[in-house]
Design a protein around this motif. Structure first.
Motif, short mmCIF file in Angstrom:
data_model
loop_
_atom_site.label_atom_id
_atom_site.label_comp_id
_atom_site.label_asym_id
_atom_site.label_seq_id
_atom_site.Cartn_x
_atom_site.Cartn_y
_atom_site.Cartn_z
N ALA A 6 -29.89 10.62 56.34
CA ALA A 6 -28.35 10.51 56.08
C ALA A 6 -28.53 10.04 54.53
O ALA A 6 -27.57 10.24 53.71
N ASP A 7 -29.60 9.16 54.32
CA ASP A 7 -29.59 8.73 52.91
C ASP A 7 -29.97 9.74 52.05
O ASP A 7 -29.40 10.12 50.77
N LEU A 8 -31.04 10.67 52.48
CA LEU A 8 -31.24 11.85 51.63
C LEU A 8 -30.10 13.06 51.33
O LEU A 8 -30.08 13.23 50.26
N ARG A 9 -29.55 13.14 52.28
CA ARG A 9 -28.08 13.99 52.22
C ARG A 9 -27.42 13.58 51.34
O ARG A 9 -26.84 14.05 50.38
N ALA A 10 -27.12 12.22 51.41
CA ALA A 10 -26.02 11.61 50.58
C ALA A 10 -26.53 11.57 48.93
O ALA A 10 -25.72 11.95 48.10
N ARG A 11 -27.87 11.40 48.77
CA ARG A 11 -28.38 11.26 47.39
C ARG A 11 -28.39 12.87 46.88
O ARG A 11 -28.10 13.05 45.58
N ALA A 12 -28.85 13.70 47.76
CA ALA A 12 -29.01 15.18 47.31
C ALA A 12 -27.87 15.69 46.84
O ALA A 12 -27.58 16.34 45.86
N LEU A 13 -26.79 15.33 47.56
CA LEU A 13 -25.39 16.11 47.28
C LEU A 13 -24.51 15.16 46.56
O LEU A 13 -23.22 15.49 46.35
N ALA A 14 -24.96 14.13 45.94
CA ALA A 14 -24.24 13.32 45.16
C ALA A 14 -23.40 13.94 43.79
O ALA A 14 -22.36 13.62 43.58
N PRO A 15 -24.13 15.09 43.37
CA PRO A 15 -23.12 15.76 42.27
C PRO A 15 -21.90 16.44 42.98
O PRO A 15 -21.14 16.71 41.87
N LEU A 16 -21.82 16.51 44.17
CA LEU A 16 -20.54 17.03 44.61
C LEU A 16 -19.55 15.95 45.53
O LEU A 16 -18.35 16.40 45.65
N ALA A 17 -20.03 14.63 44.77
CA ALA A 17 -19.27 13.64 45.56
C ALA A 17 -17.94 13.47 45.05
O ALA A 17 -16.84 12.99 45.81
N ASP A 18 -17.68 13.84 43.56
CA ASP A 18 -16.36 13.63 43.30
C ASP A 18 -15.32 14.72 43.49
O ASP A 18 -14.07 14.61 42.92
N LEU A 19 -15.70 15.86 44.16
CA LEU A 19 -14.96 16.86 44.28
C LEU A 19 -14.10 16.75 45.49
O LEU A 19 -14.51 15.56 46.44
N ARG A 20 -13.01 17.43 45.81
CA ARG A 20 -12.32 17.21 46.96
C ARG A 20 -13.12 17.66 48.28
O ARG A 20 -13.96 18.39 48.14
N PRO A 21 -13.12 16.75 49.37
CA PRO A 21 -13.88 17.12 50.49
C PRO A 21 -13.97 18.50 51.04
O PRO A 21 -15.10 18.98 51.05
N ALA A 22 -12.76 19.08 50.95
CA ALA A 22 -12.85 20.46 51.44
C ALA A 22 -13.72 21.56 50.36
O ALA A 22 -14.39 22.33 50.90
N THR A 23 -13.57 21.16 49.23
CA THR A 23 -14.29 22.14 48.26
C THR A 23 -15.84 21.68 48.25
O THR A 23 -16.57 22.57 48.13
N ALA A 24 -16.07 20.26 48.51
CA ALA A 24 -17.47 20.08 48.38
C ALA A 24 -18.07 20.53 49.53
O ALA A 24 -19.36 21.08 49.48
#
Length: 394
Positions: free
Chosen positions: A309-327
């Protein structure tokens, strides 16, 4: 016994004495005939067991004379109470034969041959001593009724010994299975295996399957398979430890278990089967059936859910500011891009979208990640983070 209520005929004392004098010779004739005619008895009369059988033959013949010399009109059941040592000897003989690995067929054949030989010898002695034909006929009936009684005692002894031996061995096998799961040292495992008359294999494979499937499955597996009693966490399932199901043997095992809702752990050196059990239980907890080796990526990626879970959150951090559906769409596209090594048409086919849609989305991904998509460490982290897909929450 059907004949037990029939009156027996006591032999005249002089006839009984004539037969008694020839008993040692009769016993030797009986033993010789059994050795010659019953397969498997050629070597049985050597050593301690041979002495036991010879003693049993002489005891049986002596017991018969005690019976035949009883009071006129006594029934067989009452008369045989006085020949209890012969019946006990026959019972113990049956137990010894079971320990020697011989079947009841062999015992019954020995009794038939022994009865025939003993009757021929004793009948000759009786006629020589002046026994009349009518009494001789009754004498014959008594001989074979007595043999029936002794053979039944031997069969009972044989049956009891097998049952006792089977229970003791089964307890030892169950103990061995528990020791294997507990991580017992090899010396202790070997000691229990020897007591259970169980030859250690090269490997053991843990198989977890629903209890309802056990009866139809066990008969199709290696007879040396161990059945573990109530290991923790099975909840209506059973655990089998299957010997030497590695290499080609694994394919055969998987075919046998096909359609039985089983989980099959890896083949491990037999003393390390706990590792196979642990993997099978992890796969079962994830709802993964069949061969655990097919599910290795999922098993590896879920070994530490918090770390994933921590790895996924860190790896996908560049998408965190996008709308959830878009991310989510971009992460899904990125996963397909990584797994298909950037082949756009294959990515589009996997996502059921047009190749131009893939091109557009990957443009957005590159904009979010920048040069990091060219970094091998970033690609590795993203591949692991997205390996199970977005719907497989850690």
């Amino acid at each position: 016994m059907a004949r037990s209520t029939e009156p027996i005929l006591a032999l005249p004392p002089h006839v009984a004495d004539a037969i008694r004098q020839s008993l040692p010779t009769v016993a030797e004739h009986v033993v010789t005939a059994i050795i010659d005619e019953v397969p498997g008895y050629t070597d049985a009369f050597t050593g301690p067991m041979g002495e036991t059988i010879r003693n049993a033959v002489q005891l049986a013949l002596g017991g018969f004379l005690t019976l035949a010399g009883g009071r006129r009109g006594t029934d067989l059941r009452a008369a045989t109470s006085s020949t209890a040592p012969a019946a006990e000897g026959a019972y113990q003989l049956g137990r010894g034969e079971a320990r020697s690995g011989r079947t009841t067929d062999a015992i019954l054949s020995a009794y038939r041959i022994g009865a025939r030989e003993a009757w021929a010898q004793m009948a000759g002695d009786a006629v020589g001593a002046g026994l009349d034909a009518r009494t001789l006929a009754s004498f014959a009936g008594l001989v074979f009724a007595y043999i029936d009684t002794l053979s039944a005692a031997s069969v009972a002894g044989h049956t009891d010994e097998l049952a006792t031996t089977g229970r003791v061995r089964q307890r030892q096998l169950e103990r061995l299975a528990q020791q294997l799961l507990d991580g017992e040292a090899e010396a202790g495992l070997l000691e229990t295996a020897e007591r259970a008359d169980w030859t250690p294999p090269t490997t053991l494979t843990a198989v977890v399957l629903p209890e309802a499937r056990l009866r139809g499955t066990a008969a199709a597996l290696n007879p040396a398979t161990l059945h573990a009693l109530e290991p923790p966490g099975l909840d209506g399932a059973v655990l089998l430890l299957v010997p030497d199901a590695h290499g080609r043997g694994r394919s055969a095992l998987l075919r046998t278990l096909e359609g039985r809702d089983a989980v099959v752990g890896p083949a491990k050196p037999w003393t390390q089967v706990r590792a196979s059990y642990d993997r099978a239980m992890r796969a079962r907890a994830l709802g993964l059936l069949g061969d655990t080796e097919v599910h290795l990526p999922a098993l590896v990626l879920t070994a530490d859910p918090d770390a994933l879970a921590d790895l996924r959150a860190r790896a996908l951090a560049p998408l965190a500011d996008l709308r959830p559906a878009t991310a989510e769409k971009l992460a899904e596209t990125l996963r397909a891009w990584l797994l298909h090594q950037g082949r756009r048409d294959e990515v589009a086919a996997a996502l059921f979208v047009h190749p131009q849609t893939v091109r557009y989305r990957m443009g957005q991904v590159r904009e979010a990640f920048g040069d990091r998509l060219d970094d091998p460490e970033t690609v590795l982290a993203l591949t692991v983070a997205l390996g199970l897909g977005l719907d497989a929450a850690p």
